[in-house]
Structure formats: structure tokens, C-alpha cells
Design an enzyme around this catalytic site. Structure first.
Site, short mmCIF file in Angstrom:
data_model
loop_
_atom_site.label_atom_id
_atom_site.label_comp_id
_atom_site.label_asym_id
_atom_site.label_seq_id
_atom_site.Cartn_x
_atom_site.Cartn_y
_atom_site.Cartn_z
N SER A 1 0.79 -1.23 0.00
CA SER A 1 0.00 0.00 0.00
C SER A 1 0.82 1.27 0.00
CB SER A 1 -0.94 0.01 1.21
OG SER A 1 -0.20 -0.01 2.43
N HIS B 1 -5.16 -3.54 -3.04
CA HIS B 1 -4.82 -2.53 -4.03
C HIS B 1 -4.63 -3.09 -5.44
CE1 HIS B 1 -4.29 0.45 -0.84
NE2 HIS B 1 -3.78 -0.55 -0.14
N LYS C 1 -11.98 0.43 -2.37
CA LYS C 1 -10.93 1.12 -3.13
C LYS C 1 -11.32 1.14 -4.60
CE LYS C 1 -7.39 0.22 0.34
NZ LYS C 1 -8.29 -0.34 1.39
#
Length: 422
Positions: free
Chosen positions: A182, A210, A245
Site C-alpha cells: 500500500s 490494491h 478502493k
């Protein structure tokens, strides 16, 4: 007399100020594209994790609206009581199909997924082997498990294998790693890690927070990016990804073999002791999966913008390690420099967060540049020009951050973006 509790924390907060480590929230509202209103001021934001620009997508908003109309706005109970709706059931089935694994389990947050699943998988007397740069929720899950912990240097496969050899007497062994890290944006070598786990009879737990939505065919994540075989995925691998995200909504899921997921249903405390996420969130996520797969232009734009950013950063005196993800670190070293460069950008209406210890190791304070399909080429050029101007000035001439030294930098908040197809 012992000190008053108020005085104890006043002193502790003052110590954070001295170290330039106190963080502050901004009040953030979406405007348009990558623009947000932060503390009443418009800012071009490179601060959030809305990598595909989906948090303001009309299809997701409409799905949430219809979900609220059908189910209301709350789940009312934990999933094992009466908080598991038809929307949740459908979402879990669609998530499993999307990543090519037999079964999936939805959690209300990514932190809760890792903090609950890891202690359910291993316990005291087992071995847990963790990458040195893993996210805090993986670290906390490891601690809660009480398994014997070995931390290996970041992405060091030789050290990982030594740890596997050294722990071969343990009943269970779990290797835990981010798929995309991250704060650095680099990728874990998943095929080699999985091969080591197969060779040494261990399990691999992958956090793809991610990578999901950004990497792989149709945005299916890091497993697809690395072309990990489906049979290996289901036999040795436990896959986790967050949905707040790139997916643009909230929550997380864990996918794997049916018996593993059923075990988590029975034993993951953050799953069965917590009220479930509202069904309207599940409906928005079902719409998000369709958009992720069908609107591939968003990933193409992200790749183009990342290449453009790398060219601009190459002119700076600060290191910018190559990244294959939407995360681009700009390494500045000490906390004061990171805060001042952030303030210089802020003065130009650009928001890039300064990341400092303990989020990153001492001496590696940085700007964390988060790219989104909501950005335009002009946005990237504006950022690079502002960074180049800041680099040309002596540090003492850069603006002092609002938080330096008394209040330090504000903690970054996730921005939301509106974006239309080209």
C-alpha cells in the site's frame, strides 16, 4: 497522586507534535472528476484509493438507491442472526465467480476481514510468516492469532524459504502478504511464493486490497495478473480483497476452498460478532463488479496516466521507485521535508498526503501519490509542474504545513470522484 487522565494524553499529544507525527482529519466532499472540497477549499486530489473513479458512478448510486428502497438502510444484526440478505448472498456468489474461486465470504471492512480471518486460520503453536512491509491489519491479525511469528525481509524469497524450513515442525503454517503493497505500490511475487508454499506444505494468505479491480484480466486482481492456476488457487491459497478502493463502495471479501470459507463463517469473530453491512451496500457492489468488468477503458486510462506521471517524476531530485500499480511513492526521507513539500502542493490547490512513521519505516517519509481513472493528463502535468517548482526551492523557503510543528499534517481522507466515459 497519579496524573489526571486528561493531563496524560495532553503530554502524549505534545510528544507527537514534537516528532511531527500528529495527524488531523479533513472534512471532504466530492466535487467533479478528481476535484474535492477539503476543509471548504477545492483541491485536485491525489489522496484517495478510488482507483477506477467508481465511488460516484451513476450505476452504483442507483443500485444503492434501489437496495435501500427494497431492504432499508441497515442489516439489523450479524450475518449469523438475520443480517444476511438475498443481496449479500448474491454478492458472495458473484465475487467467487469473478475471481475464479469456489466460495467467497463478505465482511463489512477489510481491516475486520484480516483481523478476524487470520486468528481463525492459525493459533498458538502454529507458525505465521509475514512480509516486513505488510499492512497494519495483517500485522494485527498475526498478533491476535498468537501463532509463532516470523517476519521476513520485504519480497525476499530466499528468506521466506528459510523461514518455511525453520518452521516445518509447526502444525499449521501460514504465509501472509499483501499482493500490492500500500505504501510502495510494488507487487509480491505470488507465483514463486505459492510454489514455495506447495513445496513446504504451507498456506498462502494474500491481501489484494490494491490490486483488485486494477490488475488482471477484467480487473480480476493480482491472481489473474500473475496467471496463477485455478487449481493452485483453491488448494493452497486464501484470497482477500477490499471493496472500498477500486470497487468504489465498502467492505471486503475472502475467497477460497469451500471448507476454508465455512470455517471462517464459524470462527472469524469479526464476521459473526459484528452487525452486517447494509444490503444496499451489497447491491452497489454487485453493480460495481459489472462496471469493473465492462468498462476496461478505466484501467487503460490508469496505465496511461501512470506512464505520464513516471516521466514527470523522473525530472525530480527525489527517488520515485517504479510502480506497476495505481500507487506511486515519492521518497523524501524525513518528516519535515515531507510535510513542507505537501504544504507547497497544498498552496497550489493540490492534495497529496505526506505519509510518515509508523505507517512507513523511520527515515522513509514520503508523498503517496494515488492515481485514479478520474484524473486527466492535465491533472498529472499540473502535479508534476508543482513538484518541480517545489524541488527548485530551498527547503526553508517552502510553506510551513498547517500542522508543523504544533499540529503537523492532516491525515488524508479518501476522495470521491465523478467520471464519465470518454
Amino acid at each position: 497522586m497519579p496524573p489526571d487522565i486528561h493531563d496524560v494524553f495532553v503530554s502524549a499529544l505534545a510528544a507527537l507534535d514534537t516528532q511531527q507525527l500528529r495527524r488531523h482529519r479533513r472534512v471532504v466532499s466530492a466535487l467533479d472528476g478528481a476535484m474535492v472540497q477539503a476543509d471548504t477549499q477545492p483541491r485536485l486530489a491525489f489522496a484517495g484509493n478510488d482507483y477506477l473513479g467508481l465511488s460516484q458512478h451513476p450505476a452504483l448510486i442507483e443500485a444503492a438507491r434501489q437496495g435501500a428502497a427494497r431492504y432499508g438502510v441497515g442489516a439489523t444484526a450479524s450475518p449469523l442472526i438475520c443480517g444476511h440478505s438475498p443481496a449479500h448472498e448474491a454478492l458472495e456468489q458473484e465475487l467467487a465467480r469473478f475471481v475464479g474461486l469456489p466460495r467467497a465470504l463478505y465482511f463489512y471492512a477489510g481491516y475486520a476481514a484480516n483481523a478476524g480471518a487470520i486468528p481463525a486460520l492459525v493459533e498458538r503453536g502454529d507458525a505465521l510468516i509475514s512480509d516486513a512491509l505488510n499492512h497494519a491489519c495483517l500485522i494485527d491479525g498475526a498478533r491476535l492469532s498468537r501463532a509463532d511469528l516470523t517476519v521476513y525481509p520485504h519480497n525476499d524469497l530466499a528468506a521466506l524459504e528459510r523461514a518455511l524450513v525453520a518452521t516445518r515442525g509447526a502444525r499449521r503454517r501460514l504465509v501472509v502478504a499483501d499482493a500490492v503493497f500500500s505504501m510502495d505500490g510494488d507487487l509480491a511475487p505470488l507465483p514463486e511464493m505459492l510454489a514455495l508454499c506447495e513445496r513446504h506444505d504451507a498456506w498462502l494468505y494474500v491481501d489484494d486490497a490494491h490490486g483488485f479491480g486494477v490488475l488482471g484480466e477484467g480487473g480480476r486482481g493480482s491472481l489473474s495478473h500473475w496467471r496463477v492456476p485455478t487449481d493452485a488457487m483453491s488448494s493452497r491459497l486464501i484470497y482477500m480483497a477490499t471493496l472500498g478502493k477500486a470497487a468504489g463502495v465498502a467492505g471486503a471479501f475472502i475467497a477460497g476452498a469451500p471448507a476454508v470459507i465455512e470455517w471462517l463463517v464459524q470462527k472469524a469473530r469479526t464476521f459473526f460478532f459484528a452487525t452486517g453491512a447494509p444490503p444496499m451496500i451489497a447491491e452497489a457492489l454487485r453493480a460495481s463488479l459489472q462496471v469493473i468488468e465492462s468498462e476496461g477503458w478505466r484501467r487503460e486510462r490508469l496505465l496511461q496516466l501512470r506512464t505520464r506521471l513516471a516521466c514527470g517524476l523522473a525530472a525530480l531530485p527525489w527517488p520515485a521507485p517504479a510502480s506497476q500499480s495505481a500507487i506511486q511513492p515519492l521518497l523524501l526521507g524525513d518528516n519535515g521535508t515531507a510535510l513542507r513539500v505537501m504544504a507547497a502542493l497544498d498552496a497550489q490547490g493540490i492534495w497529496v498526503p505526506a505519509i510518515r512513521p509508523p505507517t512507513v519505516p523511520d527515515g522513509t517519509a514520503r508523498l503517496r501519490i494515488s492515481m485514479s481513472a478520474a484524473h486527466t493528463p492535465d491533472d498529472v502535468d499540473r502535479l508534476c509542474a508543482a513538484l518541480l517548482a517545489a524541488s527548485a526551492r530551498p527547503l526553508s523557503e517552502l510553506p510551513v504545513s498547517r500542522g508543523e510543528p504544533r499540529r503537523c499534517a492532516r491525515r488524508f481522507a479518501q476522495s470521491r470522484h465523478r467520471i464519465a466515459a470518454p
